[in-house]
Design an enzyme around this catalytic site. Structure first.
Site, PDB file in Angstrom:
ATOM      1  N   GLU A   1      -3.874   7.704  -5.063  1.00  0.00           N
ATOM      2  CA  GLU A   1      -4.057   6.986  -6.329  1.00  0.00           C
ATOM      3  C   GLU A   1      -5.319   7.449  -7.034  1.00  0.00           C
ATOM      4  O   GLU A   1      -6.366   7.526  -6.377  1.00  0.00           O
ATOM      5  CB  GLU A   1      -4.112   5.474  -6.054  1.00  0.00           C
TER       6      GLU A   1
ATOM      7  N   HIS B   1      -1.014   0.334  -9.686  1.00  0.00           N
ATOM      8  CA  HIS B   1      -1.648  -0.599  -8.746  1.00  0.00           C
ATOM      9  C   HIS B   1      -2.264  -1.804  -9.487  1.00  0.00           C
ATOM     10  O   HIS B   1      -3.477  -2.024  -9.439  1.00  0.00           O
ATOM     11  CB  HIS B   1      -2.715   0.121  -7.903  1.00  0.00           C
TER      12      HIS B   1
ATOM     13  N   ARG C   1       0.853  -1.183   0.000  1.00  0.00           N
ATOM     14  CA  ARG C   1       0.000   0.000   0.000  1.00  0.00           C
ATOM     15  C   ARG C   1       0.894   1.239   0.000  1.00  0.00           C
ATOM     16  O   ARG C   1       1.924   1.273   0.708  1.00  0.00           O
ATOM     17  CB  ARG C   1      -0.905   0.038   1.241  1.00  0.00           C
TER      18      ARG C   1
HETATM   19  C1  GLV Z   1      -4.829  -5.114  -3.997  1.00  0.00           C
HETATM   20  O1  GLV Z   1      -4.088  -4.219  -3.720  1.00  0.00           O
HETATM   21  C2  GLV Z   1      -5.480  -5.928  -3.030  1.00  0.00           C
HETATM   22  O2  GLV Z   1      -5.448  -5.600  -1.831  1.00  0.00           O
HETATM   23  O3  GLV Z   1      -6.064  -6.952  -3.415  1.00  0.00           O
END
Ligand code: GLV
Length: 345
Positions: free
Chosen positions: A279, A298, A250
């Protein structure tokens, strides 16, 4: 046996609001089994829309970009479950959900290997300057066929990998490192099971030792109060000048301002980031101007197979719950005491 009114009366399908069209494998089940409404756009629904839609539903299906907090719960008297399509759930106020007897589920496990693959894609890309090399060729900078000092990177083979957070994903990343004959250090509050530690020849160390001794530091912790800005100026200053930071956990686990300073002033060699403090990251994020940074939007779990399976897991959690069973991926088991399933159905 308690009576499940949703099973008894097939007309009364539970109402579900889904904040984005999920892959078909999950959507098909959700549409068949529930009265589902789906936010139709590519981007996320505004918070006011989620609040508005939550008023009348039994369930919400959410993504990590949807903020689900007390404000949403206040507006949702019938809400019983929030089923998230992600392993991380820091966007959901789980404590608040539990207090109110709302079940929360996620999609762990299925994305472990895909996410570990991508951590490796980032690691290799930044160490061997793959993205820079691609730009070099495409922008016409490749004018000399071969030169002994063209685009030199760092060896991955035989290097030391430091894993911060040795859960499912961290361990999967470490397992891949064996093929590169890497020395594995890890930091976690919970040690790896002894047989895995032995199999990987992994050494548990304190965080400072990990940052000091690793050639690659790869972050795999969830975002919680204790991990916010875990990678800060102090930790970055401990790293070798030749070392790299990889983050696909994260964004807020890394202090981006400190990271920029570290990269700009050469305290470390480079960074590869799939996640950001904000983001999408704004185009004026100074990290985007640095050649020794590899970035992605991401997408660590973004393979066809994994995203389909994640969507299916969301549906499975919902179906189990509305059949009066404990959903397989319940993240707040304390809710069972606050509002037992037998009292819900
Ligand atoms: C992606 O970042 C997730 O947490 O699945």
């Amino acid at each position: 046996m308690f009576c499940n009114r949703y099973l008894v009366n097939w007309m009364a399908k539970p109402k579900v609001y889904v904040t984005r069209e999920l892959p078909e494998r999950g959507m098909k089940i959700i549409r068949e089994r529930f009265e589902a409404e789906v936010w139709p756009e590519y981007g996320p629904p505004p918070k006011e829309t989620i609040i508005e839609k939550a008023r009348d539903v039994d369930a919400l299906v959410t993504l990590l970009s949807d903020k689900i907090d007390a404000e949403v719960f206040d507006a949702a008297p019938k809400l019983k479950i929030v089923a998230q399509m992600a392993v991380g759930f820091d966007n959901i106020d789980v404590g608040e959900a539990t207090k109110r007897g709302i079940y929360v589920t996620n999609t762990p496990g299925v994305l472990t290997e895909t996410t570990a693959d991508f951590a490796w894609a980032l690691l290799m890309a930044v160490a061997r300057r793959v993205v820079e090399a691609d730009r070099y060729v495409r922008t016409g900078q490749w004018k000399v066929s071969w030169h002994p000092s063209m685009l030199l990177g760092r060896d991955v083979y035989d290097a030391t990998l430091g894993i911060v957070g040795a859960g499912r994903i961290g361990t999967a990343v470490a397992r891949r490192a064996k093929g590169f004959n890497m020395k594995i250090l890890y930091y976690d509050v919970v040690p790896m099971p002894p047989e895995i530690e032995k199999e990987l020849d992994a050494k548990r160390v304190d965080l400072d030792t990990l940052f000091k001794e690793s050639d690659f530091v790869s972050i795999h912790v969830p975002l919680i109060k204790e991990t916010y800005h875990l990678v800060n100026e102090e930790k970055l200053r401990l790293m070798k000048k030749t070392a790299y930071l990889i983050n696909n956990s994260r964004g807020p686990v890394v202090d981006e301002k400190a990271l920029y300073k570290a990269l700009k002033e050469g305290w470390i060699a480079g960074a590869a980031l799939d996640v950001f403090e904000q983001e999408p990251t704004p185009m004026d994020n100074p990290l985007l101007r640095l050649d020794n940074v590899v970035v992605a939007p991401h997408i660590s779990s973004a393979s066809h197979e994994t995203r389909s399976r994640m969507a299916e897991m969301v549906a499975e959690n919902l179906v189990a719950f509305f059949e009066g069973k404990q959903p397989p991926n319940l993240v707040n088991p304390d809710v069972l005491k606050v509002r037992p399933l037998s009292r819900l159905f």
